[in-house]
Design an enzyme around this catalytic site. Structure first.
Site, PDB file in Angstrom:
ATOM      1  N   LYS A 273      66.437  70.717  36.485  1.00 34.30           N
ATOM      2  CA  LYS A 273      67.446  71.372  35.701  1.00 34.30           C
ATOM      3  C   LYS A 273      66.658  72.430  34.917  1.00 34.30           C
ATOM      4  O   LYS A 273      65.571  72.648  34.596  1.00 34.30           O
ATOM      5  CB  LYS A 273      67.641  70.424  34.500  1.00 34.30           C
ATOM      6  CG  LYS A 273      68.451  69.328  34.840  1.00 34.30           C
ATOM      7  CD  LYS A 273      68.695  68.328  33.415  1.00 34.30           C
ATOM      8  CE  LYS A 273      69.728  66.991  33.919  1.00 34.30           C
ATOM      9  NZ  LYS A 273      71.147  67.255  34.286  1.00 34.30           N
ATOM     10  N   ARG A 347      73.814  57.447  38.670  1.00 35.57           N
ATOM     11  CA  ARG A 347      74.551  56.508  39.704  1.00 35.57           C
ATOM     12  C   ARG A 347      73.666  55.569  40.623  1.00 35.57           C
ATOM     13  O   ARG A 347      74.115  54.732  40.932  1.00 35.57           O
ATOM     14  CB  ARG A 347      75.593  57.446  40.315  1.00 35.57           C
ATOM     15  CG  ARG A 347      75.235  58.456  41.174  1.00 35.57           C
ATOM     16  CD  ARG A 347      76.060  59.230  41.571  1.00 35.57           C
ATOM     17  NE  ARG A 347      76.336  60.572  40.581  1.00 35.57           N
ATOM     18  CZ  ARG A 347      77.016  61.319  40.400  1.00 35.57           C
ATOM     19  NH1 ARG A 347      77.765  61.719  41.520  1.00 35.57           N
ATOM     20  NH2 ARG A 347      77.270  62.485  39.430  1.00 35.57           N
TER      21      ARG A 347
HETATM   22  N1  BES Z   1      72.315  62.936  32.838  1.00 38.83           N
HETATM   23  C1  BES Z   1      72.952  63.952  33.244  1.00 38.83           C
HETATM   24  C2  BES Z   1      74.424  64.027  32.945  1.00 38.83           C
HETATM   25  C3  BES Z   1      74.520  64.657  31.546  1.00 38.83           C
HETATM   26  C4  BES Z   1      74.682  65.971  31.103  1.00 38.83           C
HETATM   27  C5  BES Z   1      74.571  63.778  30.378  1.00 38.83           C
HETATM   28  C6  BES Z   1      74.736  66.450  29.941  1.00 38.83           C
HETATM   29  C7  BES Z   1      74.414  64.418  29.036  1.00 38.83           C
HETATM   30  C8  BES Z   1      74.620  65.661  28.731  1.00 38.83           C
HETATM   31  C9  BES Z   1      73.304  63.738  34.834  1.00 38.83           C
HETATM   32  O1  BES Z   1      72.232  62.790  35.394  1.00 38.83           O
HETATM   33  C10 BES Z   1      73.193  64.624  35.543  1.00 38.83           C
HETATM   34  O2  BES Z   1      72.330  65.449  35.601  1.00 38.83           O
HETATM   35  N2  BES Z   1      74.406  64.699  36.226  1.00 38.83           N
HETATM   36  C11 BES Z   1      74.801  65.946  37.405  1.00 38.83           C
HETATM   37  C12 BES Z   1      75.413  65.381  38.286  1.00 38.83           C
HETATM   38  C13 BES Z   1      75.452  66.388  39.362  1.00 38.83           C
HETATM   39  C14 BES Z   1      74.279  66.926  39.987  1.00 38.83           C
HETATM   40  C15 BES Z   1      76.579  65.894  40.409  1.00 38.83           C
HETATM   41  C16 BES Z   1      75.790  66.904  36.186  1.00 38.83           C
HETATM   42  O3  BES Z   1      76.540  66.696  35.526  1.00 38.83           O
HETATM   43  O4  BES Z   1      75.576  68.282  36.710  1.00 38.83           O
HETATM   44 MN    MN Z   2      70.604  64.200  36.400  1.00 37.62          MN
END
Ligand code: BES
Ligand code: MN
Ligand code: ZN
Length: 495
Positions: A273, A347
Site C-alpha cells: 500500500k 477475505r
Molecule cells: N484492510 C483493507 C481494507 C480497508 C481499507 C479497511 C481502508 C479500512 C480502511 C483491505 O485488506 C484491503 O486492502 N482491501 C483492498 C481490496 C482490494 C485489493 C481488492 C481495498 O479495499 O483496496
Molecule cells: Mn489489505
C-alpha cells in the site's frame, strides 16, 4: 473507568445536571419543559429566588430539549455552583445516550457530576443509554502518557434506584467490552502482534466464568490445514494465530459463530500500500476486536445462547516469505484461492475460519465482521457499515439491533450475476477482481465459504466505522469498537 453510581439527594455539591425533555405536541412546550426541570430541581430544595433565576435562564437560552443539547449555568457562590441542562429528546435510549455523551464532555474540569433523574419516565433503558453515553464518551486510550479526564465520578440521583440498576449494569458491560475493543484496535502494531492479541483475549476471558479460549499457533495451524492464515501471516516474523473464544451456557438452544478479521497490521504485502492507505492499518483487526468484545459481554450478561468467536490473526507484512500474486492457496476445507492481490488478505483468513466454523462447529447462524474494503467507506461514509445477507429476517434483526445500540448498518446486495468475476483458471476462485463493487465482490467471495449455511450467514464490512477522525457523541477520536454494541444487542434480543 468513570465511577457511576446511584444515590439519594443528600449533600449534592459540585456540578449538577438537570434533564430537559423535548416537548411533545403540548400547547405550551416551554412550560412543559420548565415543569419537568422544576420537578427535578425540587430535590435540591432551592429557594424561590434561585428558581426564578433558573427559569429566566432557561427561557433566555430557549432550551429545545432535543437530544444532546446542553446549556450551562454557572452560579458562583451558590450551591450547586454549576448547573448543566441537557436535552434527552423523546426520552428514548438514544436520547439519553446522546445526553450522557454530551455531559461527559461538558463536565469539563469538574471531578464529580450529579445527574438528577426525573422520578417518572426513567426506565432501565434510559439509564442504560445514559450510562453508555457517559462511559463511551469518557473513554481515553493511553500508553502511559496523556492526561486522564478530570471527571471521575457521576452520581445518579433517583427516587427508586433498585428498579434502574439493571440498566446501569448493562451499560457497564457494554462500556467495558467496547473499551477492550477500542484498546485492542488503538494499540500500535509494534506491540500488537497476533500472539499479543491472543494473550489479551486469554486475560480478558479469565475474568468471566464459563468462557474458554483455544489459541492455535503456526504449528497447530499447519497441522490442521489453515493454510490461508499461514500464507497471509507468512511474511511476518510474528507468526499468525487463530483464537477461538467460546461461551457455552447450559440449556442454550442456539449456537452462533462470530468471525472477525484480525489483521494486526496490513501493509498490503507484496502488493504494498502507499503510505496514505497504510498509516492507519493497525485498525485492520477491528472485526476481531468486536467479536471478542461482544462474546465477553454476552458471557458477562449470562445470555442463554452458545457463542463461538473466531479471530484469525495475522500480520500482512512484506518479507522474503510473503505470499505472492499468482500463488494458489488451499483453504481449510479444500477451497482453493488464486491470489490476484496480496492486499485482499482479509477475505483469505476469514475463508479459513468460516470454513472451519461451517464444517466443525456447525452453528445455527454465522456472522462475520471485517474491515474488508476501502470501497465500503466510499459507498457508505464514516458511520454506516455494509450489511450482506440472504436472510431477510437476520438482516432486519441486525439492522434493528444496530439502530437501538447507536450504530448503523445499511444492507447491500449479493448479486449472483457478479460471481462469474470470481472464476479462476487455476483455482476455485480469485481473491480480487477488477469489476468494481469492491465491497460486494468481497462479500461474494466470502459467501463461497458458507457451505450449507449460506442462508444463515451475515457479513458486515465495517472498514470505515472502525475508526473515527474526531470525537463525536459517544465515539472518541480513534478506534470506535464498532460492532460490539450491534452484536450484543442482536444476541440479547434473539437469545
Ligand atoms: N484492510 C483493507 C481494507 C480497508 C481499507 C479497511 C481502508 C479500512 C480502511 C483491505 O485488506 C484491503 O486492502 N482491501 C483492498 C481490496 C482490494 C485489493 C481488492 C481495498 O479495499 O483496496
Ligand atoms: Mn489489505
Ligand atoms: Zn486488510
Amino acid at each position: 473507568m468513570l465511577d457511576i453510581r446511584f444515590a439519594t439527594a443528600r449533600n449534592v455539591s459540585g456540578a449538577v445536571a438537570v434533564v430537559v425533555p423535548a416537548a411533545d405536541s403540548s400547547d405550551d412546550p416551554a412550560a412543559t419543559r420548565l415543569a419537568a426541570v422544576r420537578a427535578s430541581l425540587a430535590r435540591l430544595k432551592l429557594g424561590p429566588a434561585d428558581l426564578d433565576d433558573i427559569t429566566a435562564f432557561l427561557l433566555d437560552v430557549e432550551h429545545s430539549g432535543s437530544a444532546g443539547t446542553l446549556h450551562k449555568l454557572p452560579r458562583a457562590g451558590h450551591r450547586p455552583d454549576l448547573l448543566l441542562f441537557v436535552g434527552v429528546g423523546a426520552g428514548d435510549e438514544a436520547g439519553w445516550r446522546a445526553a450522557g455523551a454530551k455531559l461527559a464532555r461538558a463536565a469539563g474540569d469538574e471531578p464529580t457530576l450529579t445527574v438528577l433523574l426525573p422520578d417518572d419516565d426513567v426506565t432501565p433503558a434510559a439509564v442504560r443509554g445514559l450510562g453508555e453515553g457517559l462511559w463511551l464518551a469518557s473513554y481515553r486510550f493511553r500508553l502511559g502518557a496523556g492526561e486522564p479526564p478530570s471527571l471521575r465520578r457521576v452520581t445518579l440521583v433517583a427516587a427508586r434506584p433498585a428498579e434502574l440498576e439493571a440498566g446501569l449494569a448493562a451499560a457497564k458491560v457494554v462500556a467495558e467490552s467496547t473499551r477492550l475493543a477500542r484498546d485492542l484496535t488503538n494499540m500500535p502494531s509494534d506491540e500488537k502482534t497476533p500472539a499479543w492479541f491472543a494473550k489479551r483475549v486469554e486475560k480478558a476471558a479469565a475474568g468471566v466464568a464459563g468462557l474458554t479460549v483455544t489459541v492455535r499457533d503456526p504449528k497447530a495451524l499447519a497441522e490442521q490445514g489453515f493454510n490461508a492464515i499461514l500464507a497471509v501471516g507468512g511474511g511476518s516474523t510474528r507468526g499468525p494465530r487463530l483464537v477461538e473464544l467460546s461461551w457455552r451456557p447450559r440449556g442454550a438452544r442456539r449456537h452462533v459463530v462470530l468471525v472477525g478479521k484480525g489483521i494486526t497490521f496490513d501493509t498490503g504485502g507484496i502488493c504494498v500500500k502507499p503510505l496514505s492507505g497504510m498509516k492507519l492499518m493497525r485498525k485492520d483487526m477491528g472485526g476481531a476486536a468486536a467479536v471478542i468484545g461482544a462474546t465477553l459481554a454476552a458471557a458477562a450478561l449470562r445470555l442463554p445462547v452458545r457463542i463461538t468467536a473466531l479471530a484469525p490473526l495475522a500480520e500482512n507484512a512484506l518479507g522474503a516469505d510473503s505470499f505472492r500474486p499468482g500463488d494458489v492457496i488451499r483453504h481449510y476445507g479444500g477451497i482453493t484461492s488464486e491470489i490476484h492481490n496480496t492486499d485482499a488478505e482479509g477475505r483469505l483468513v476469514l475463508g479459513d475460519a468460516m470454513a472451519y466454523a461451517v464444517r466443525r462447529l456447525r452453528p445455527d447462524t454465522i456472522i462475520d465482521l471485517a474491515t474488508l474494503t476501502g470501497a465500503q467507506g466510499v459507498a457508505l461514509g464514516k458511520r454506516t457499515a455494509a450489511l450482506y445477507s440472504h436472510n431477510d429476517t437476520l438482516a432486519k434483526e441486525l439492522a434493528a439491533a444496530a439502530d437501538t445500540a447507536g450504530e448503523s448498518v445499511w444492507r447491500m446486495p449479493l448479486h449472483d450475476d457478479y460471481t462469474d468475476a470470481l472464476d479462476s483458471d487455476v483455482a476455485d476462485i480469485v481473491n480480487s477482481t477488477d469489476v468494481g463493487a469492491g465491497s460486494v465482490m468481497a462479500a461474494l467471495y466470502l459467501r463461497e465459504f458458507t457451505g450449507p449455511l449460506r442462508d444463515q450467514w451475515a457479513h458486515i464490512d465495517m472498514s470505515s466505522s472502525a475508526w473515527s477522525d474526531s470525537a463525536d457523541a459517544d465515539l472518541t477520536k480513534g478506534a470506535t469498537g464498532w460492532g460490539v454494541r450491534t452484536l450484543l444487542r442482536w444476541l440479547e434480543t434473539t437469545a
